[in-house]
Motif scaffolding. Structure first.
Motif, PDB file in Angstrom:
ATOM      1  N   LYS A   9      21.899  36.339 -58.617  1.00 48.02           N
ATOM      2  CA  LYS A   9      21.780  35.309 -57.590  1.00 48.02           C
ATOM      3  C   LYS A   9      22.879  34.277 -57.765  1.00 48.02           C
ATOM      4  CE  LYS A   9      18.424  32.222 -55.388  1.00 48.02           C
ATOM      5  NZ  LYS A   9      17.024  31.719 -55.395  1.00 48.02           N
ATOM      6  N   THR A  10      23.641  34.029 -56.702  1.00 49.64           N
ATOM      7  CA  THR A  10      24.739  33.068 -56.749  1.00 49.64           C
ATOM      8  C   THR A  10      24.200  31.659 -56.534  1.00 49.64           C
ATOM      9  OG1 THR A  10      25.226  33.075 -54.380  1.00 49.64           O
ATOM     10  CG2 THR A  10      26.178  34.848 -55.700  1.00 49.64           C
ATOM     11  N   PRO A  11      25.002  30.613 -56.814  1.00 51.39           N
ATOM     12  CA  PRO A  11      24.553  29.238 -56.560  1.00 51.39           C
ATOM     13  C   PRO A  11      24.187  28.989 -55.095  1.00 51.39           C
ATOM     14  CG  PRO A  11      26.473  29.225 -57.987  1.00 51.39           C
ATOM     15  CD  PRO A  11      26.292  30.642 -57.526  1.00 51.39           C
ATOM     16  N   GLU A  12      24.752  29.788 -54.175  1.00 50.01           N
ATOM     17  CA  GLU A  12      24.432  29.613 -52.758  1.00 50.01           C
ATOM     18  C   GLU A  12      23.139  30.321 -52.364  1.00 50.01           C
ATOM     19  OE1 GLU A  12      27.298  30.859 -53.863  1.00 50.01           O
ATOM     20  OE2 GLU A  12      28.650  29.149 -53.606  1.00 50.01           O
ATOM     21  N   GLY A  13      22.486  30.983 -53.315  1.00 49.34           N
ATOM     22  CA  GLY A  13      21.238  31.660 -53.023  1.00 49.34           C
ATOM     23  C   GLY A  13      21.398  33.097 -52.553  1.00 49.34           C
ATOM     24  N   ARG A 181      44.785  37.195 -52.209  1.00 50.54           N
ATOM     25  CA  ARG A 181      44.017  36.560 -53.292  1.00 50.54           C
ATOM     26  C   ARG A 181      42.522  36.723 -53.051  1.00 50.54           C
ATOM     27  NH1 ARG A 181      45.681  30.548 -54.122  1.00 50.54           N
ATOM     28  NH2 ARG A 181      47.676  31.654 -54.325  1.00 50.54           N
ATOM     29  N   LEU A 182      42.105  36.633 -51.786  1.00 51.28           N
ATOM     30  CA  LEU A 182      40.697  36.808 -51.443  1.00 51.28           C
ATOM     31  C   LEU A 182      40.229  38.218 -51.789  1.00 51.28           C
ATOM     32  CD1 LEU A 182      38.170  35.597 -50.011  1.00 51.28           C
ATOM     33  CD2 LEU A 182      39.059  36.562 -47.892  1.00 51.28           C
ATOM     34  N   ARG A 183      41.040  39.225 -51.451  1.00 52.74           N
ATOM     35  CA  ARG A 183      40.686  40.605 -51.788  1.00 52.74           C
ATOM     36  C   ARG A 183      40.561  40.789 -53.296  1.00 52.74           C
ATOM     37  NH1 ARG A 183      43.968  41.820 -47.205  1.00 52.74           N
ATOM     38  NH2 ARG A 183      45.847  41.693 -48.479  1.00 52.74           N
ATOM     39  N   GLN A 184      41.405  40.105 -54.037  1.00 54.10           N
ATOM     40  CA  GLN A 184      41.398  40.247 -55.498  1.00 54.10           C
ATOM     41  C   GLN A 184      40.157  39.622 -56.117  1.00 54.10           C
ATOM     42  OE1 GLN A 184      44.235  37.863 -57.699  1.00 54.10           O
ATOM     43  NE2 GLN A 184      44.647  39.562 -59.080  1.00 54.10           N
ATOM     44  N   ARG A 185      39.666  38.548 -55.541  1.00 57.12           N
ATOM     45  CA  ARG A 185      38.582  37.781 -56.165  1.00 57.12           C
ATOM     46  C   ARG A 185      37.184  38.228 -55.750  1.00 57.12           C
ATOM     47  NH1 ARG A 185      40.912  31.507 -55.980  1.00 57.12           N
ATOM     48  NH2 ARG A 185      42.642  31.868 -57.447  1.00 57.12           N
ATOM     49  N   ILE A 186      37.089  39.084 -54.751  1.00 51.86           N
ATOM     50  CA  ILE A 186      35.781  39.500 -54.264  1.00 51.86           C
ATOM     51  C   ILE A 186      35.397  40.824 -54.913  1.00 51.86           C
ATOM     52  CG2 ILE A 186      34.528  40.316 -52.231  1.00 51.86           C
ATOM     53  CD1 ILE A 186      35.992  38.267 -50.588  1.00 51.86           C
ATOM     54  N   SER A 187      34.184  40.877 -55.444  1.00 51.21           N
ATOM     55  CA  SER A 187      33.703  42.091 -56.092  1.00 51.21           C
ATOM     56  C   SER A 187      33.236  43.095 -55.040  1.00 51.21           C
ATOM     57  CB  SER A 187      32.536  41.759 -57.027  1.00 51.21           C
ATOM     58  OG  SER A 187      31.383  41.388 -56.274  1.00 51.21           O
ATOM     59  N   ALA A 218      29.544  29.850 -47.086  1.00 47.59           N
ATOM     60  CA  ALA A 218      29.723  28.883 -48.173  1.00 47.59           C
ATOM     61  C   ALA A 218      30.157  29.585 -49.453  1.00 47.59           C
ATOM     62  CB  ALA A 218      28.412  28.119 -48.404  1.00 47.59           C
ATOM     63  N   HIS A 219      29.599  30.758 -49.694  1.00 47.33           N
ATOM     64  CA  HIS A 219      29.957  31.509 -50.903  1.00 47.33           C
ATOM     65  C   HIS A 219      31.412  31.961 -50.861  1.00 47.33           C
ATOM     66  CE1 HIS A 219      29.522  34.275 -54.283  1.00 47.33           C
ATOM     67  NE2 HIS A 219      30.105  35.196 -53.533  1.00 47.33           N
ATOM     68  N   LYS A 223      35.751  31.097 -52.795  1.00 49.50           N
ATOM     69  CA  LYS A 223      36.657  32.057 -53.423  1.00 49.50           C
ATOM     70  C   LYS A 223      38.117  31.662 -53.250  1.00 49.50           C
ATOM     71  CE  LYS A 223      33.518  35.043 -54.801  1.00 49.50           C
ATOM     72  NZ  LYS A 223      33.337  35.455 -56.221  1.00 49.50           N
ATOM     73  N   VAL A 224      38.492  31.316 -52.011  1.00 54.31           N
ATOM     74  CA  VAL A 224      39.873  30.942 -51.693  1.00 54.31           C
ATOM     75  C   VAL A 224      39.838  29.803 -50.684  1.00 54.31           C
ATOM     76  CG1 VAL A 224      42.067  31.683 -50.675  1.00 54.31           C
ATOM     77  CG2 VAL A 224      40.773  33.265 -52.112  1.00 54.31           C
TER      78      VAL A 224
END
Length: 265
Positions: A9-13, A181-187, A218-219, A223-224
């Motif tokens: 669970k992320t901080p954004e729920g 950068r967004l593609r790199q940081r998203i699982s 928001a999540h 990321k970027v």
């Protein structure tokens, strides 16, 4: 008690579900990697054959050093280059990820691979297999130390993205370096969650739909940080549509030209 899936669970729920890999599947992946290391080691031995004609001691020392580098460097190199996968893991569709859903870091990869020799004791990954079997998250000792887990990545048929995302201008593509950068940081789990939200958006009640995309937006905004002119006036659902477009769709020729110009400047 061991579970077959891990919920993060992320901080954004937002909740991401990861299907954990079991000991048997992990053993099969390790066996493939073991054979791959054996091929590399055999190649090294053949290459050092001529050196042995000059000095057997130097050849033996070089082989020992090379074997250690291959044994530990194999996992480190492939898991970093292939984002948590080795040859064996890729073939059986496994992936190493951070246990908290964060981006896998290089020091985590190094830690779990350096501790591999402990998990291998006394032979055939006995210690690691027992630890993996009893761990609630399916972790061997190296995973516990590195705070990583190994998940299954089953093949999923992708929807028609051209139809799903057709006819919408994507302002995020005006900033190709930030899109990369967004593609790199998203699982993979985060990307799949955003895609499924778009596919099933008509199944939600209006209020739940608005809340879902508000939390997702928001999540992903964390990321970027795109410039205001790229996001001002965008509804949360449209922002997620743009994010999915950036992640899943191949870059267009104009975008590739802009990215090449930015990298050369």
């Amino acid at each position: 008690m061991k579970t077959s899936a891990l919920r993060i669970k992320t901080p954004e729920g937002i909740v991401f579900s990861q299907s954990l890999a079991g000991p048997i599947t992990r053993f099969i992946a390790w066996l493939i990697d073991f054979l791959s290391i054996g091929v590399l080691t055999s190649t090294l031995g053949t290459a050092l054959g001529l050196l042995g004609l000059i000095s057997s001691n130097i050849a033996a020392a070089a082989f020992t050093l090379g074997y250690l580098i291959i044994s530990f460097g194999y996992g480190i190199f492939f898991e970093w280059a292939w984002r948590g996968q080795t040859i064996g893991k890729r073939l059986v569709r496994l992936r190493v990820v951070d246990a908290e859903g964060m981006r896998l870091q290089f020091d985590q990869i190094v830690t779990r691979n350096l501790l591999r020799f402990v998990d291998m004791l006394p032979a055939f990954y006995f210690v690691g297999g027992v630890a993996c079997w009893w761990s609630p998250k399916g972790q061997r000792l190296g995973d516990v130390a590195a705070n990583t887990i190994v998940i299954r990545t089953p093949s999923i048929a992708e929807p028609d993205l051209d139809q799903l995302l057709a006819g919408k201008f994507n302002s995020l593509r005006q900033y190709p370096h930030l899109a990369a950068r967004l593609r790199q940081r998203i699982s993979p789990a985060e990307a799949a969650t955003a895609l499924q939200a778009l596919i099933r958006r008509d199944d939600f009640e209006p209020g739940a739909r608005v809340e879902l995309f508000e939390q997702l937006a928001a999540h992903f905004r964390r990321k970027v940080d795109f410039p205001p002119e790229a996001t001002d006036g965008l509804a949360d659902e449209q922002y997620i549509r743009n994010v999915v477009d950036v992640i899943y769709r191949t870059r267009t020729a104009p975008e590739r030209n802009r990215l090449d110009g930015w990298m050369s400047s």
